[in-house]
Each structure stands twice: as C-alpha cells, then as structure tokens.
Design a protein around this motif. Structure first.
Motif, PDB file in Angstrom:
ATOM      1  N   SER A 156       0.811  -1.021   0.114  1.00 25.13           N
ATOM      2  CA  SER A 156       0.166  -0.151  -0.038  1.00 25.13           C
ATOM      3  C   SER A 156       0.786   0.973  -0.077  1.00 25.13           C
ATOM      4  O   SER A 156       0.355   2.416  -0.769  1.00 25.13           O
ATOM      5  N   SER A 157       1.965   1.239   0.820  1.00 30.55           N
ATOM      6  CA  SER A 157       2.937   2.306   0.846  1.00 30.55           C
ATOM      7  C   SER A 157       3.588   2.495  -0.397  1.00 30.55           C
ATOM      8  O   SER A 157       3.784   3.702  -0.704  1.00 30.55           O
ATOM      9  N   LEU A 158       3.909   1.486  -1.088  1.00 29.38           N
ATOM     10  CA  LEU A 158       4.517   1.558  -2.664  1.00 29.38           C
ATOM     11  C   LEU A 158       3.606   2.236  -3.725  1.00 29.38           C
ATOM     12  O   LEU A 158       3.652   3.112  -4.313  1.00 29.38           O
ATOM     13  N   TYR A 159       2.298   1.889  -3.453  1.00 30.22           N
ATOM     14  CA  TYR A 159       1.156   2.683  -4.326  1.00 30.22           C
ATOM     15  C   TYR A 159       1.055   4.058  -4.161  1.00 30.22           C
ATOM     16  O   TYR A 159       1.034   4.762  -4.933  1.00 30.22           O
ATOM     17  N   LEU A 160       0.951   4.243  -2.650  1.00 28.80           N
ATOM     18  CA  LEU A 160       0.973   5.509  -2.242  1.00 28.80           C
ATOM     19  C   LEU A 160       2.058   6.525  -2.661  1.00 28.80           C
ATOM     20  O   LEU A 160       1.903   7.609  -3.358  1.00 28.80           O
ATOM     21  N   LEU A 161       3.228   5.929  -2.647  1.00 31.65           N
ATOM     22  CA  LEU A 161       4.658   6.407  -3.051  1.00 31.65           C
ATOM     23  C   LEU A 161       4.461   6.933  -4.504  1.00 31.65           C
ATOM     24  O   LEU A 161       5.031   7.936  -5.010  1.00 31.65           O
ATOM     25  N   SER A 162       4.113   5.729  -5.133  1.00 31.16           N
ATOM     26  CA  SER A 162       4.134   5.818  -6.795  1.00 31.16           C
ATOM     27  C   SER A 162       3.100   7.117  -7.165  1.00 31.16           C
ATOM     28  O   SER A 162       3.609   7.887  -8.073  1.00 31.16           O
ATOM     29  N   LEU A 163       1.937   7.164  -6.570  1.00 30.77           N
ATOM     30  CA  LEU A 163       1.091   8.237  -6.785  1.00 30.77           C
ATOM     31  C   LEU A 163       1.551   9.576  -6.409  1.00 30.77           C
ATOM     32  O   LEU A 163       1.650  10.510  -7.224  1.00 30.77           O
ATOM     33  N   ILE A 164       2.198   9.693  -5.150  1.00 33.36           N
ATOM     34  CA  ILE A 164       2.960  11.077  -4.799  1.00 33.36           C
ATOM     35  C   ILE A 164       4.116  11.416  -5.724  1.00 33.36           C
ATOM     36  O   ILE A 164       4.075  12.494  -6.220  1.00 33.36           O
ATOM     37  N   ILE A 165       4.678  10.518  -6.140  1.00 39.07           N
ATOM     38  CA  ILE A 165       5.949  10.784  -6.994  1.00 39.07           C
ATOM     39  C   ILE A 165       5.307  11.114  -8.382  1.00 39.07           C
ATOM     40  O   ILE A 165       5.995  12.171  -9.333  1.00 39.07           O
ATOM     41  N   PHE A 166       4.212  10.629  -9.156  1.00 38.82           N
ATOM     42  CA  PHE A 166       3.732  10.890 -10.198  1.00 38.82           C
ATOM     43  C   PHE A 166       2.983  12.152 -10.096  1.00 38.82           C
ATOM     44  O   PHE A 166       3.180  13.083 -11.165  1.00 38.82           O
ATOM     45  N   ILE A 167       2.400  12.624  -9.131  1.00 43.01           N
ATOM     46  CA  ILE A 167       1.926  14.026  -8.984  1.00 43.01           C
ATOM     47  C   ILE A 167       2.819  14.886  -9.068  1.00 43.01           C
ATOM     48  O   ILE A 167       2.960  15.991  -9.410  1.00 43.01           O
ATOM     49  N   SER A 168       4.049  14.750  -8.433  1.00 44.84           N
ATOM     50  CA  SER A 168       5.315  15.621  -8.218  1.00 44.84           C
ATOM     51  C   SER A 168       5.873  15.597  -9.693  1.00 44.84           C
ATOM     52  O   SER A 168       6.305  16.781 -10.158  1.00 44.84           O
ATOM     53  N   TYR A 169       5.804  14.689 -10.518  1.00 45.50           N
ATOM     54  CA  TYR A 169       6.330  14.561 -12.043  1.00 45.50           C
ATOM     55  C   TYR A 169       5.383  15.552 -12.708  1.00 45.50           C
ATOM     56  O   TYR A 169       5.699  16.345 -13.581  1.00 45.50           O
ATOM     57  N   THR A 170       3.883  15.316 -12.636  1.00 45.48           N
ATOM     58  CA  THR A 170       3.193  16.416 -13.412  1.00 45.48           C
ATOM     59  C   THR A 170       3.372  17.840 -13.271  1.00 45.48           C
ATOM     60  O   THR A 170       3.074  18.482 -13.860  1.00 45.48           O
TER      61      THR A 170
END
Length: 201
Positions: free
Chosen positions: A123-137
């Motif tokens: 779950s933490s990996l999914y959350l971190l993926s989402l956080i980093i993706f938003i940072s990418y945008t």
C-alpha cells in the motif's frame, strides 16, 4: 510527524504486544519455501509470497521483531497517506483527515498480524508511486515518472489492489493537471503497459 506517531502508537499498539497468527500465516507457512517459483505458483502476487518467505525466515519466532515490522509498516502507510493529502489540502485539514483515517475501525487487521506487513508495505508503494507521479506532473522531471513507474511495477506484482491506478493517473492528468488528452496518454502509456504485462502474466 510526532503527533501522528503518538496517535498511531496509543490508538493501536497499547498494550504493545502481538502474539496472534492469522489463518493466512498458517497457510503460507505450510507451503514451505518456493523462492522464485512463486512467479509460477502464484502469478497474481508472486513478490508478496517471496517477501513473506524472507520475512518468516528472518523473524521465525521473534515476536518483538514481528511487532516492530507491523508497527512501522502500518505507520508508513498512514504517514504517506498524510503526505498525499497535503498535495491537495492544507496541513491542518490533512492532519484532521488522517486522524480519522487512522482511527477507522474497518481496517484494524492491518495492525494485528505479521501477514499484514506486506499489505502495508505494498500500500505504501502505491501511495509513493502516486505522490511521485503527482510531483512529476508539476515539474516534468522524467526521473520522477520512471521512479513512479518502477514502484507501480513492484507494487502490482506484490498485491493487485492498485490494478486501476493507471486509470486514476489518466483522470488526474486530464482533470487536475490539465495537460491535455494526448500528453496525458503519453504520460500514462507506460503504466498501462505494466498493467497489461501483469494481466497477461
């Protein structure tokens, strides 16, 4: 961070002990160690079974280490949820929401058994993926996109709860970041490739 840590400790880990095993613990322990063969025996979540085998080998009957893994893995999920909320709300509102989230009674099992460590970490990996993706945008740094994609790849082969994340990313790109449909598809394309690879596997 301190207040979140304290609330997490007081609300879920007093008394500070966990001696119970879940039915999943017993079923996985009875299967023995399959190592890389888990990719063929359990293709829906092979990395989870590999992780659990390593976890069982390291912990064995060490209840203290078992408890610490549950404690910190569940706290990591709560902390990253807080960081995700901060991308959309101010700090105070995010804190109030995360306290409610932390105290919800419908997910108590993630604090109680060592079998839940991999669910917390995934779950933490999914959350971190989402956080980093938003940072990418926000900054268009393709390193962020690559890291987010790698985290999603590991996460989906660990636990399939994030199977719809590429659609979530696509909706976010179109509705929130407003980069346009063509650019959104280019950004999200690699995530759909990972998804299709997982489904075909």
């Amino acid at each position: 961070l301190f207040y979140l840590f304290f609330i997490h400790l007081v609300s879920h880990f007093i008394p500070f002990e966990r001696l119970s095993l879940s039915p999943d613990n017993y079923s996985i322990l009875s299967q023995g160690n399959n190592g890389i063969e888990n990719f063929f025996l359990f293709p829906n979540r092979p990395l989870s079974y590999i992780f659990i085998e390593i976890q069982n080998a390291l912990i064995y009957n060490n209840n203290i280490l078992d408890l610490l893994l549950i404690f910190f893995s569940s706290f990591l999920t709560i902390y990253l949820s807080f960081e995700l909320l901060r991308l959309f709300f101010n700090k105070k509102l995010s804190f109030i929401i995360i306290i409610i989230y932390s105290l919800l009674f419908n997910k108590l099992e993630i604090f109680h058994s060592s079998i839940m460590v991999y669910i917390n970490l995934t779950s933490s990996l999914y959350l971190l993926s989402l956080i980093i993706f938003i940072s990418y945008t926000k900054n268009n740094n393709y390193i962020y996109l690559l890291i987010s994609l790698l985290l999603y790849l590991i996460a989906i082969f660990s636990y399939e709860i994030g199977i719809f994340f590429p659609f979530l990313y696509l909706i976010f790109c179109i509705l929130v970041s407003q980069v346009g449909l063509k650019r959104s598809i280019l950004n999200i394309g690699p995530f759909f490739l990972v998804l299709f690879f997982y489904l075909s596997f």
